[in-house]
Write a protein that holds these residues in place. Sequence first.
Motif, PDB file in Angstrom:
ATOM      1  N   ARG A   1      -6.624   0.413  -0.063  1.00  0.00           N
ATOM      2  CA  ARG A   1      -6.157  -0.079   1.236  1.00  0.00           C
ATOM      3  C   ARG A   1      -7.074  -1.203   1.753  1.00  0.00           C
ATOM      4  O   ARG A   1      -6.615  -2.236   2.250  1.00  0.00           O
ATOM      5  CB  ARG A   1      -6.108   1.050   2.261  1.00  0.00           C
ATOM      6  N   ASP A   2      -8.395  -0.998   1.601  1.00  0.00           N
ATOM      7  CA  ASP A   2      -9.350  -1.994   2.080  1.00  0.00           C
ATOM      8  C   ASP A   2      -9.274  -3.279   1.257  1.00  0.00           C
ATOM      9  O   ASP A   2      -9.386  -4.389   1.803  1.00  0.00           O
ATOM     10  CB  ASP A   2     -10.769  -1.430   2.023  1.00  0.00           C
TER      11      ASP A   2
ATOM     12  N   TYR B   1       0.828  -1.206   0.000  1.00  0.00           N
ATOM     13  CA  TYR B   1       0.000   0.000   0.000  1.00  0.00           C
ATOM     14  C   TYR B   1       0.862   1.256   0.000  1.00  0.00           C
ATOM     15  O   TYR B   1       0.561   2.229  -0.702  1.00  0.00           O
ATOM     16  CB  TYR B   1      -0.954   0.020   1.198  1.00  0.00           C
TER      17      TYR B   1
ATOM     18  N   ASN C   1     -11.604   1.751  -1.820  1.00  0.00           N
ATOM     19  CA  ASN C   1     -10.288   2.141  -1.326  1.00  0.00           C
ATOM     20  C   ASN C   1      -9.330   0.974  -1.496  1.00  0.00           C
ATOM     21  O   ASN C   1      -9.592  -0.137  -1.016  1.00  0.00           O
ATOM     22  CB  ASN C   1     -10.385   2.534   0.152  1.00  0.00           C
TER      23      ASN C   1
ATOM     24  N   ALA D   1      -6.048  -5.042   2.280  1.00  0.00           N
ATOM     25  CA  ALA D   1      -6.167  -5.536   3.657  1.00  0.00           C
ATOM     26  C   ALA D   1      -7.114  -6.716   3.760  1.00  0.00           C
ATOM     27  O   ALA D   1      -7.013  -7.523   4.687  1.00  0.00           O
ATOM     28  CB  ALA D   1      -6.637  -4.417   4.578  1.00  0.00           C
ATOM     29  N   GLY D   2      -8.032  -6.852   2.804  1.00  0.00           N
ATOM     30  CA  GLY D   2      -9.001  -7.923   2.847  1.00  0.00           C
ATOM     31  C   GLY D   2      -8.507  -9.256   2.321  1.00  0.00           C
ATOM     32  O   GLY D   2      -9.243 -10.255   2.369  1.00  0.00           O
TER      33      GLY D   2
END
Length: 221
Positions: A211-212, A176, A209, A215-216
Amino acid sequence: MIVMDSRRINDEIAERTGICLPDTKLVAEAIEKAYANGSPMLFNHVMRSALFAHAFTDQRPNSEDRELIIVSAVLHDLGLAEHRCPGIERFEIRSANLARDFAVERGMAGDRAWLLWDIIALHPYDFNLHKEDEAWAVQMGILADVVGAGIDLIDPAVVARIVACYPRLNFKSGFYRLLASEAATSPPPPCHPVTMIRYHELGEYDVPNARDLIAGAPFDD
């Protein structure tokens, strides 16, 4: 994690993951190139992507050009590595240009070299999922590592061996940060007209996003 040595890296990968990469000079030199130009975190990402892509080829029997699959996956983030690469293009275009030059210098023929360019240049989008089987396999390998898409189609034991061979090294946060740096320093990609209309005219489009999404992914880091 495997210590980089192109003379024995394929043997170690086969021993530790059960996956036999094409034993060619081009594959070995592509791995060396990625290792020399990226951080350990980014190098491990492209190697996992390549090994996942190789695993996906078993689901597409026409994915015959495994050398092209591995080289494309290994070099797909070459232009993102530490922002060391010259040029004002987006990172996927820088990566594609660098990878094609690398392959052509080593004798890769025109149409095949352009397919390599296409696969890498298009990899942030969904185009490769609708192109050649080789393009599909590379795209699936990258998606599996970054956001976990399709990872359930690979034997969990194989996934575990690949991750043990090339640990993630806090990939979610590290990758990220690379993308955030790219966003701050490079031109934005073109936006689809339908997306523009939904956002500006209909007011109903919630831009996801990154980032999401990262992160998922179904990995710890």
